[in-house]
Write a protein that holds these residues in place. Structure first.
Motif, mmCIF file in Angstrom:
data_model
loop_
_atom_site.group_PDB
_atom_site.id
_atom_site.type_symbol
_atom_site.label_atom_id
_atom_site.label_comp_id
_atom_site.label_asym_id
_atom_site.label_seq_id
_atom_site.Cartn_x
_atom_site.Cartn_y
_atom_site.Cartn_z
ATOM 1 N N ALA A 351 -28.826 -10.427 -21.767
ATOM 2 C CA ALA A 351 -29.045 -11.079 -22.933
ATOM 3 C C ALA A 351 -27.046 -11.932 -23.529
ATOM 4 C CB ALA A 351 -28.844 -9.410 -23.198
ATOM 5 N N PRO A 352 -26.990 -12.245 -24.003
ATOM 6 C CA PRO A 352 -25.890 -13.312 -23.795
ATOM 7 C C PRO A 352 -23.856 -12.657 -24.173
ATOM 8 C CG PRO A 352 -26.714 -13.821 -26.087
ATOM 9 C CD PRO A 352 -27.828 -13.173 -24.980
ATOM 10 N N GLY A 353 -23.204 -12.560 -23.411
ATOM 11 C CA GLY A 353 -22.404 -11.472 -23.246
ATOM 12 C C GLY A 353 -22.314 -10.684 -23.604
ATOM 13 N N LEU A 520 -12.131 -23.170 -11.385
ATOM 14 C CA LEU A 520 -13.007 -24.659 -11.183
ATOM 15 C C LEU A 520 -13.776 -25.017 -10.306
ATOM 16 C CD1 LEU A 520 -11.923 -26.455 -14.804
ATOM 17 C CD2 LEU A 520 -14.221 -25.721 -14.090
ATOM 18 N N ASP A 521 -12.393 -25.192 -8.923
ATOM 19 C CA ASP A 521 -12.243 -25.805 -7.540
ATOM 20 C C ASP A 521 -13.362 -24.993 -7.424
ATOM 21 O OD1 ASP A 521 -12.176 -27.598 -5.948
ATOM 22 O OD2 ASP A 521 -11.381 -25.667 -4.519
ATOM 23 N N TRP A 522 -13.763 -23.413 -7.090
ATOM 24 C CA TRP A 522 -14.637 -22.782 -6.939
ATOM 25 C C TRP A 522 -16.042 -22.471 -7.851
ATOM 26 C CZ3 TRP A 522 -16.706 -18.305 -10.398
ATOM 27 C CH2 TRP A 522 -17.666 -17.330 -9.258
ATOM 28 N N PHE A 523 -15.936 -22.767 -9.039
ATOM 29 C CA PHE A 523 -17.373 -22.820 -10.181
ATOM 30 C C PHE A 523 -18.128 -24.346 -10.312
ATOM 31 C CE2 PHE A 523 -18.996 -23.002 -14.044
ATOM 32 C CZ PHE A 523 -19.806 -21.268 -14.161
ATOM 33 N N THR A 524 -17.670 -25.289 -9.195
ATOM 34 C CA THR A 524 -18.412 -26.409 -9.607
ATOM 35 C C THR A 524 -18.162 -27.202 -7.821
ATOM 36 O OG1 THR A 524 -16.410 -27.393 -10.450
ATOM 37 C CG2 THR A 524 -17.783 -26.630 -11.956
ATOM 38 N N LYS A 578 -19.456 -15.493 -18.443
ATOM 39 C CA LYS A 578 -18.866 -14.549 -17.846
ATOM 40 C C LYS A 578 -18.423 -14.802 -16.373
ATOM 41 C CE LYS A 578 -23.357 -12.057 -20.032
ATOM 42 N NZ LYS A 578 -24.609 -12.303 -19.768
ATOM 43 N N ALA A 579 -18.679 -16.214 -15.708
ATOM 44 C CA ALA A 579 -17.580 -15.921 -14.820
ATOM 45 C C ALA A 579 -16.931 -16.450 -14.151
ATOM 46 C CB ALA A 579 -18.563 -17.359 -14.310
ATOM 47 N N ILE A 580 -15.865 -16.619 -15.706
ATOM 48 C CA ILE A 580 -14.025 -16.613 -16.034
ATOM 49 C C ILE A 580 -14.166 -15.604 -15.868
ATOM 50 C CG2 ILE A 580 -12.236 -16.807 -17.644
ATOM 51 C CD1 ILE A 580 -13.861 -19.407 -18.349
ATOM 52 N N MET A 581 -14.384 -14.060 -16.585
ATOM 53 C CA MET A 581 -14.291 -13.139 -16.689
ATOM 54 C C MET A 581 -14.229 -12.004 -15.329
ATOM 55 S SD MET A 581 -15.737 -11.839 -20.243
ATOM 56 C CE MET A 581 -17.381 -12.334 -20.439
ATOM 57 N N ASP A 586 -9.377 -12.623 -9.252
ATOM 58 C CA ASP A 586 -9.285 -13.186 -8.408
ATOM 59 C C ASP A 586 -8.203 -14.452 -8.417
ATOM 60 O OD1 ASP A 586 -10.652 -11.513 -7.319
ATOM 61 O OD2 ASP A 586 -12.185 -12.713 -7.489
ATOM 62 N N PHE A 587 -8.457 -15.385 -9.467
ATOM 63 C CA PHE A 587 -7.713 -16.730 -9.618
ATOM 64 C C PHE A 587 -6.680 -16.445 -10.981
ATOM 65 C CE2 PHE A 587 -12.019 -18.001 -8.603
ATOM 66 C CZ PHE A 587 -11.813 -18.524 -7.200
ATOM 67 N N GLY A 588 -6.470 -15.294 -10.993
ATOM 68 C CA GLY A 588 -5.116 -15.581 -11.868
ATOM 69 C C GLY A 588 -5.279 -16.137 -13.295
ATOM 70 N N ARG A 589 -4.891 -15.766 -14.522
ATOM 71 C CA ARG A 589 -5.208 -16.070 -15.812
ATOM 72 C C ARG A 589 -5.455 -17.684 -15.856
ATOM 73 N NH1 ARG A 589 -2.522 -18.537 -20.036
ATOM 74 N NH2 ARG A 589 -0.339 -18.998 -19.041
ATOM 75 N N ILE A 590 -7.288 -17.241 -17.456
ATOM 76 C CA ILE A 590 -7.823 -18.286 -17.170
ATOM 77 C C ILE A 590 -7.769 -18.822 -18.972
ATOM 78 C CG2 ILE A 590 -9.503 -19.839 -17.565
ATOM 79 C CD1 ILE A 590 -10.123 -18.764 -14.327
ATOM 80 N N ASN A 591 -7.526 -19.418 -19.752
ATOM 81 C CA ASN A 591 -7.579 -19.458 -21.221
ATOM 82 C C ASN A 591 -9.194 -20.005 -21.460
ATOM 83 O OD1 ASN A 591 -5.212 -18.821 -21.365
ATOM 84 N ND2 ASN A 591 -4.675 -20.111 -21.340
ATOM 85 N N LYS A 592 -10.265 -19.608 -22.195
ATOM 86 C CA LYS A 592 -11.206 -20.158 -22.968
ATOM 87 C C LYS A 592 -11.631 -20.619 -24.321
ATOM 88 C CE LYS A 592 -13.506 -15.911 -22.249
ATOM 89 N NZ LYS A 592 -12.064 -14.986 -21.870
#
Length: 832
Positions: A351-353, A520-524, A578-581, A586-592
């Motif tokens: 389900a989304p979200g 993003l380095d970990w994600f891609t 979901k990956a950011i949340m 682990d990586f610090g604040r991420i704005n989306k």
């Protein structure tokens, strides 16, 4: 009754019981199923029990195939006979176009290993003389198909589930879902009968469930409200009638087996035998959606009044096809709700979200799909991925723009289109236009014929300016339709001059903040670009296969602009967010930020594209702004075109010199007009998506949803250059462990003069089927058909001679080099 479970399945129809059964078979303990009434009391009880193989979807065909094979094993396991009558399935055609449709469908069936036979009208008449055949072109026959008793197969799966430890509780309704951070608290009420209605009592219990699956059928809108989602699963009325015994049929059956399930698609009905008579099930026009805002308490295992006038045409067509039925009276009738979705395929997946919430809703062919749904959804939940790519069924293929009104009207259209010719270039009209870019009216005035992507209207080609309302309908075909020559001219315009493409539907996100770079380095898979540069990269599934494709523009040290496929906007966003949340800690604040509707995109490409843009640039040295030195390939620059500030990205999906012009969407009309004015002397041509699709295949550019998906890794897709194996990234170990099971190749095809492949055709090495196409079209550079697909690694070398199935024969195909058009990318890098 348990209050702590690994998985809670909500809904006791065929789909829900299959999911519970397969989760338990997959090894999950503490699985519970809740049903608000009795098992099969929803649409299952009044379903006709047909098991149609016919489907153009690769994933759905696999699901149906699994179901049919699985149902044949249930009696041995459970001791309960599911009532499966393997009588075959005969799908008749009244026209050559319908036979073309069947041959196109057969390529999907062939790649999935589904058996079928072709029958002539004479062969049909010889085997089943009660069927009139003088106006038929032929038929496709599935010998392993038939029909099943829906209640019996559901009870057999329920018994199998109990045998494997599943607890099934009836008369319990879910009233609320609360996510606690590591599990769901599901509030349930005991249901009691009062005055014939089923109502919630004061008796309540809270079930703690690590995972929840909703398979609530006609109650999907109530589920949507409880979860705070929009779920485009709404029932549509479906009627079928049962006749009295037909004397001719009764006589026939004295010495002959049952007729196969008969389908006359051009007449919009199915027919099967029932106790010496016939069941007629039509898919007529004007069948209404019901329960848009929920099922009333008074509606249980109930039906709607029959509307015989609405199905009169289909009834008369049955009499025409089976003349002996003319004098037979009606014995029974059914008009019940069958859940639909806007495209007719179920909503199956996360389900989304929401965490650990799974949807299995919107099954218009629920009996056919139930077994396979349980099997493949259990793989997704238990193993992380299914063995087939399930993206085409994912609930997130409809974004948050979708409303109840949209779903209801599109579902009515999907019902009506069950037996409409399924042209691969069809564009259904209901609820359109809805999402339009500002330049829509300008494009329409130029003859644009529109397709829709995630609700957006997008030009697919430009036809005659004075026929834009009717031309697309006349142009549709299973071969080269009336649009083909327009797409050919547009493709040549880009190769020889310049073309302008509206790509506003792209999904766009801004990812920034102190943790953005590390995330993003970990994600891609690819190394991140330097500031002012771009990279193409991939995000992987937990199984190491391709989950999403991104173009990443690095605007500042920790500020990124991500572009992905417009058709998969909500699907990609859900995975990314979901990956950011999950990883922000682990990586610090991420704005989306989703900026899709803030930025329009016009792409200009072709040898003359630089000259056209130079005419709009006001700079002290305007002629060098777009030069290789100041604006190299795979870079991004902020420029001004007329009065429009543009984020220009030097990349072109067509393989020519070109730029994507990302601009404030409210300024799109000004930019469109200036580009068309500046391009007039250079022959600038507006170009649609079909020509672009052909051109990208000449460059072997993989597309998400075709070459790229969750059943292949980026390495198998031949995208090694976008995978940096020197760094750590999500899914890397799983990707490497898979090795190279097959390889993506580009093929040049000597096909028929009047047709090109669509991208679902079977590939052969001699007489051995070895793979399938994932894309297809025409190459203006080589003057023949082109396609992309997957073959065994030993057959992936350029020069390998293969065959491709198109219509009723095999055609020569040759594996060519990657990027057969301009393999050294000289045109893309040309200076000026």
């Amino acid at each position: 009754m348990k209050t702590h479970v690994k998985a809670l399945v909500v809904g006791g129809g065929a789909v829900g019981t299959s999911i519970a059964y397969h989760l338990a078979k997959a090894g999950w303990k503490d699985v519970m199923l809740l049903e608000r009434d009795e098992l099969t009391s929803g649409s299952t009880w009044h379903a006709a029990g047909l098991l149609p193989y016919f489907n153009m979807s690769f994933a759905t065909t696999h699901i149906h195939d699994y179901s049919i094979k699985f149902y044949k094993t249930l009696e041995e396991e459970t001791g309960l006979n599911p009532g499966f009558y393997v009588v075959g399935n005969l799908r008749m055609a009244q026209s050559a176009a319908r036979m073309d449709e069947y041959m196109l469908y057969a390529t999907t069936a062939e790649t999935c290993g589904v058996p079928f036979q072709w029958l002539t009208p004479d062969q049909i008449r010889e085997r089943w003389p009660l069927v009139r055949t003088d106006d038929l072109e032929g038929a496709i026959y599935h010998p392993t198909d038939g029909y099943i008793n829906p209640a019996d197969v559901t009870q057999a799966m329920a018994k199998g589930a109990r045998m494997n430890g599943v607890e099934i509780e009836r008369r319990w309704q879910v009233d609320g879902y609360t996510w606690t951070g590591d599990h769901w608290d599901v509030t349930c009420s005991k249901m009691v009968e009062k005055g014939g209605n089923l109502i919630a009592s004061d008796e309540q219990v809270v079930i703690h469930a690590e995972h929840v699956v909703t398979a609530t059928g006609n109650h999907a809108q109530r589920t949507a409200r409880l979860l705070g989602l929009r779920i485009p699963a709404i029932p549509v009325e479906h009627q079928y009638i049962v006749t009295e015994p037909d004397p001719a049929l009764v006589e026939w059956r004295k010495t002959n087996p049952q007729h196969p399930v008969l389908r006359d698609a051009d007449a919009k009905w199915y027919v099967r035998e029932e106790r010496g008579g016939w069941i007629l099930g039509p898919y007529e026009r004007n069948a209404p959606a019901r329960f848009e805002y929920g099922v009333p308490d008074s509606f249980r295992a109930d039906l709607f009044p029959l509307d015989l006038e609405r199905i009169e045409e289909e009834y008369m067509a049955m009499i025409h096809r089976i003349p002996s039925s003319e004098e037979v009276g009606l014995k029974d009738d059914f008009n019940g709700p069958i859940c639909y979705t806007p495209d007719g395929n179920p909503l199956l997946g996360p389900a989304p979200g929401l965490r650990n919430m799974w949807l299995a809703e919107g099954f218009s062919f629920g009996i056919t799909a139930a077994g396979g749904t349980g099997h493949y959804l259990a793989q997704l939940m238990v193993e992380g991925e299914a063995e087939i790519d399930m993206a085409s069924l994912d609930p997130k293929r409809y974004g948050p723009w979708m409303t109840t009104e949209y779903a209801a009207r599109k579902n009515e259209e999907a019902y009506e289109h069950v037996y409409i010719l399924h042209h691969p270039d069809e564009e259904r009209p209901a609820c359109r236009p809805l999402r339009t870019a500002p330049a829509y009216d300008r494009q329409k005035a130029l003859g644009a014929q529109f397709g829709h992507v995630n609700g957006w209207e997008r030009p697919i080609y430009y036809g005659p300016k004075d026929a834009h309302e009717t031309f697309d309908h006349d142009a549709r075909s299973f071969r080269r339709g009336g649009w083909w020559h327009y797409a050919e001219a547009e493709a040549k315009a880009i190769r020889e001059g310049a073309g302008l493409i509206d790509a506003t539907a792209f999904a766009k996100h801004r990812i920034s903040g102190p943790g953005a770079t590390a995330f993003l380095d970990w994600f891609t898979t690819n190394r991140l670009p330097k500031v002012g540069r771009i990279n193409l990269t991939y995000a992987l599934t937990s199984a190491g296969t391709t989950r999403t494709e991104y173009t990443i523009v690095r605007q500042a040290e920790d500020d990124y602009y991500l572009v992905s496929a417009g058709a998969w906007a909500a699907y990609d966003q859900d995975f990314l967010y979901k990956a950011i949340m999950e990883k922000e800690k682990d990586f610090g604040r991420i704005n989306k930020e989703d900026v899709t509707t803030q930025w329009g995109v016009l792409a200009i490409a072709g040898p003359k594209s630089r000259a056209i843009l130079n005419g709009l640039i006001k700079d002290a040295d305007a002629s060098t702004v777009l030069s290789n030195k100041r604006f190299p390939w795979l870079s991004c620059r902020e420029i001004e075109l007329g009065m429009v500030p543009v984020r220009a990205i030097r990349v072109a999906y067509t393989g020519e010199l070109g730029w994507e012009l990302h601009h404030p969407i409210e300024m799109q009309n000004h930019l469109w007009d200036r580009l068309m004015e500046a391009g007039a002397e250079h022959g600038l041509t507006p170009v649609g998506a079909r020509a672009q699709n052909w051109l990208r295949q000449e460059k072997s550019y993989r597309a998400f949803g075709t070459e790229l998906g969750r059943d292949a890794t980026p390495l198998e897709a031949g995208l090694d250059r976008f995978v940096d194996l020197t760094k750590k990234f999500y899914g890397k170990a799983e990707m490497q462990a898979k090795g190279l099971r097959s390889m993506c190749v580009t093929l040049l095809i000597d096909g028929p003069d009047d047709a090109d492949p669509w991208g679902r055709e079977a590939l052969y090495d001699g007489e051995r089927r070895i793979g399938r196409l994932t894309s297809g079209g025409y190459s203006v550079a080589f003057g023949k058909s082109i396609g992309m697909g997957y073959v065994p690694t030993e057959l992936a070398a350029p020069g390998t001679q293969l065959k491709v199935r198109m219509f009723d024969r095999l055609w020569d195909a040759e594996v060519t080099v990657d990027s057969p058009y301009d393999p050294e990318n000289r045109t893309i890098r040309v200076d000026g």
